[in-house]
Design an enzyme around this catalytic site. Structure first.
Site, PDB file in Angstrom:
ATOM      1  N   THR A 457       0.789  -1.223   0.000  1.00  0.00           N
ATOM      2  CA  THR A 457       0.000   0.000   0.000  1.00  0.00           C
ATOM      3  C   THR A 457       0.823   1.276   0.000  1.00  0.00           C
ATOM      4  O   THR A 457       0.340   2.328  -0.398  1.00  0.00           O
ATOM      5  CB  THR A 457      -0.868   0.025   1.265  1.00  0.00           C
ATOM      6  N   ASN A 589       0.809  10.950   1.508  1.00  0.00           N
ATOM      7  CA  ASN A 589       1.677  10.911   0.337  1.00  0.00           C
ATOM      8  C   ASN A 589       0.798  10.783  -0.896  1.00  0.00           C
ATOM      9  O   ASN A 589       0.224   9.725  -1.147  1.00  0.00           O
ATOM     10  CB  ASN A 589       2.645   9.720   0.447  1.00  0.00           C
ATOM     11  N   GLN A 596      -3.241   3.809  -4.592  1.00  0.00           N
ATOM     12  CA  GLN A 596      -4.238   2.948  -3.949  1.00  0.00           C
ATOM     13  C   GLN A 596      -5.603   3.111  -4.599  1.00  0.00           C
ATOM     14  O   GLN A 596      -6.319   2.141  -4.823  1.00  0.00           O
ATOM     15  CB  GLN A 596      -4.333   3.269  -2.455  1.00  0.00           C
ATOM     16  N   GLY A 662      -6.988   2.400   1.549  1.00  0.00           N
ATOM     17  CA  GLY A 662      -6.850   1.127   0.831  1.00  0.00           C
ATOM     18  C   GLY A 662      -8.107   0.647   0.138  1.00  0.00           C
ATOM     19  O   GLY A 662      -8.053   0.080  -0.947  1.00  0.00           O
ATOM     20  N   GLU A 663      -9.243   0.864   0.763  1.00  0.00           N
ATOM     21  CA  GLU A 663     -10.462   0.217   0.277  1.00  0.00           C
ATOM     22  C   GLU A 663     -11.446   1.146  -0.418  1.00  0.00           C
ATOM     23  O   GLU A 663     -12.179   0.739  -1.317  1.00  0.00           O
ATOM     24  CB  GLU A 663     -11.145  -0.515   1.440  1.00  0.00           C
TER      25      GLU A 663
END
Ligand code: MOS
Length: 696
Positions: A457, A589, A596, A662-663
């Protein structure tokens, strides 16, 4: 910032679980069931044991002792409650029924095919249409149903209603790195496990409990993970069996799964069927919303795909009802997969909102703006740092949404139909506790140590970035060690919570090490080290959530806009253009965060147009079994994906103001595509994936 681990990965020096070199290593190959339901009446291992290089063949008749001793496995953090080789029962095709250990991988594999099994077969159920559904049990302590107001009376008074059923296919995680475990017992009481684990401290505790060891006697090593998407949070049966067999044999043992074994033994996202009913006033304000979802689990674990969990957070409806049902079928155990629940849930809800917008003749962006809820309707809490409207408006502006023709089939290009679609994106913001150690060395480097890990990730990179910021050092002078249980407990790389869990702890530990050094920057501290002749300043600090969750609902938000083209003659669908606008609080970042979102959009395009695992109704095994038969996007299927972050740091959530990323990016993607396909063709497709046959 560039990816801190990028060079190691592209040059092949990043060591993945199966690549660790252990002297005296032997190889295990799984024997798996060829039926989906029944019992083994005999298992003949004679030919396998006699084969060249074979050291041992384990079955339920001679299972490693430790597995027989464990009484209650249901409280353990493992994916499958039944321990491997427990008995002669078969619950799904591909279930592990034996392990052949040999001096080489090839010899173990050869011998595994010499094991002869006879079965008493029972009729399996692998199709949801033949299964019996019951009310889903509560999950993580939360009931799977909720009602606010009264849906039945609410819908009766609606001026405009729509109701439809939406389905998703069984999906596989297909990480690039296959599942693999090396187990190494230094003494009878000290276990090292090399295994891709999204939760190093959780795996450590689980293996310790399984083998009756003190926690410090289990060492989990996971510096790199080649993709996981939820399939590597807990240990699977093959890892447990590997560790048990290694103990019995007193040899280091490696078990690597092939792609076919992974289809049955390392999780999937259950197929779902979701019924949505919406009722609105003539002005487009929702007055009733019902979301009823069905998913399937295996006979050896209760896992509900929590499709409705996001619904009370999305749109205000005075009468709102959610419910979930679960059926047991003879397939391997389903598991978390990128945005479990939210992803299929928003496929259904965001498709339904589009249908309602057409029905009302209202712009779909307008409909969402109008119905945005200021509070989480299940928890009765206001949202912190929301900016959902901004995601919708900025996305619409970037995409040029105002030029969208209001009729279907009205845009064409080079003889193809063009369609524009949009959908909302959302994922809850989670956080847990983490501990981080920081060391400043006299050679001018700073070292950040934590067991929390980076499953691809960008966690290495943002940890270094956060430390650089507090210490006042260039990021190149920061070295980060992660993914090893010898390091301080850094929490779980799951539920998009690693950033919000780790970053506050990193910042606190960096501030503390400067206090230890009595310096205001790391450069000053290095000077003190040189003067004093000391070699290191060190500090360890923890950070954990407080009671802010009682005051606020924390959630990330977004909007996707896309253009598709449809060649009606051959029913080819292509995604031409993509705009995602996402609010995740402070962005640590931009480069890895956008990466992602892009990865998640790509995965969503796969879900929308290609990915589908079916189970053979006769033998129960998935009919897809490798990366050729399980279709997912290749590079040529993917357009430029423009990602923008909006919003502000969410300081109510944590002192760093960060939420996870992430999701969220995958949620809403498949609905945006289906909505664009409707705009292009006038065909409403409610069953994923939207393959050629559904368009023809
Ligand atoms: Mo995630 S599905 O918690 O890796």
């Amino acid at each position: 910032m560039n990816r801190k681990d990028g060079r190691a990965k592209v040059t092949g020096t990043a060591t993945y679980a199966a690549e660790h070199q252990i002297p005296g290593l032997v190889h295990g190959y799984l024997v798996t069931a060829n039926i989906a339901h029944g019992q083994m009446t005999s298992i003949d291992t004679q030919a396998a044991i006699a084969a060249p290089g074979v050291i041992e063949v384990f079955t339920h008749n001679n299972a490693p002792t430790v597995l027989k001793l464990t009484k209650d496995s249901t409280s353990l953090r493992i994916y499958e409650s039944r321990l491997p080789l427990s008995d002669n029962q078969i619950h799904y095709a591909g279930q592990i029924i034996g392990l052949v250990v040999a001096d080489t991988f090839e010899r173990a594999r050869h011998a595994a095919h010499l094991v002869k099994v006879e079965y008493a077969t029972q009729e399996p159920i692998v199709e949801a249409t033949k299964a019996t559904f019951n009310e889903a049990p509560s999950m993580f302590g939360e009931p799977r149903k909720f009602e606010k107001g009264n849906f039945t009376t609410g819908i009766a008074g609606a001026a405009v209603k729509m109701t439809a059923t939406y389905t998703t296919a069984t999906e596989l995680h297909v990480p690039m790195e296959p599942h693999a475990t090396i187990a190494y017992w230094e003494n009878a009481d000290s276990l090292t496990v090399y295994e891709p684990s999204q939760w190093v401290s959780g795996s450590q505790r689980t293996y310790a409990e399984l083998f009756g060891l003190p926690i410090e006697k289990v060492h989990i090593v996971t510096p790199f993970i080649g993709g996981a998407f939820g399939s590597k949070v807990f240990p699977w049966p093959h890892g447990i069996l590997c560790a048990a067999a290694a103990q019995q044999l007193q040899r280091p043992l490696k078990v690597v799964l092939n792609r076919r074994q992974m289809t049955a033994n390392t999780g999937h996202r259950s197929e779902t069927e979701q019924l949505i009913t919406l009722g609105a006033n003539a002005d487009g304000s929702l007055i009733a919303l019902d979301h009823a979802a069905k998913s399937c689990t295996s006979p050896v674990k209760i896992y509900t795909e929590p499709c409705t969990s996001i619904t009370p957070a999305m749109y205000a409806a005075p009468n709102l009802r959610i419910s979930e049902e679960l059926a047991v079928i003879n397939v391997g155990t389903p598991s978390f997969m990128r945005a479990p629940g939210e992803n299929p849930g928003l496929w259904a809800l965001e498709s339904a909102m589009d249908e309602l917008a057409w029905e009302l003749n209202v712009d779909p962006v307008e409909l969402r703006l109008k119905n945005e809820t200021k509070e989480h309707q299940q928890r009765s809490l206001p949202f912190s740092a929301k900016h959902f409207a901004e995601c919708l408006l900025v996305g619409a502006d970037q995409f040029g949404w105002q030029n969208r023709p209001k009729q279907v089939r009205s845009l064409t290009h080079n003889g193809q139909l063009i369609g524009w679609g949009m959908a909302a994106s959302a994922f809850p913001a989670l956080r847990s506790s983490a501990t981080v150690t920081v060391r400043l060395l006299a050679d001018g480097t700073a070292h950040i140590l934590t067991s929390g890990n980076d499953m691809g990730t960008g966690a290495y990179t943002i940890v270094a970035g956060a430390a650089a910021e507090v210490l006042g050092l260039p990021v190149e002078q920061i070295q980060v060690e992660m993914g090893d249980s010898l390091l301080p407990n850094g929490g779980i790389a799951g539920g998009s919570q690693m950033t919000a869990t780790l970053i506050p702890a990193v910042m606190t530990a960096c501030k503390e090490v400067l206090q230890v050094a009595k310096a205001s920057t790391a450069l000053e501290a290095f000077g003190i080290l040189l003067e004093s002749g000391k070699s290191v300043f060190e500090a360890t600090a923890s950070a954990a959530p407080g009671d802010e969750g009682k005051k606020w609902a924390f959630q990330s938000w977004g909007a996707h806009f896309c253009e598709v083209s449809v060649d009606e003659e051959i029913a080819r669908i292509r995604v031409n253009r993509w705009v995602s606008v996402i609010n995740i609080g402070r962005v640590m970042n931009a480069k890895t965060a956008a990466s992602q979102v892009r990865g998640a959009v790509i995965m969503g395009i796969g879900q929308a147009l290609m990915e589908e695992c079916r189970f053979d109704p006769n033998i129960g095994y998935p009919v897809v079994y490798d990366l050729a038969t399980y279709h997912y996007p290749s590079h040529a299927d993917i357009p430029r994906i423009q990602v923008t972050f909006v919003g502000e740091p969410d300081y109510n959530f944590n002192p760093a103001g960060v939420r996870g990323v992430g999701e969220i990016g995958i949620t809403g993607v498949s609905a945006a595509i289906a909505n664009a396909i409707y705009h292009a063709t006038g065909k409403r497709i409610r069953n994923l994936p939207i393959t050629t046959d559904k368009i023809l």
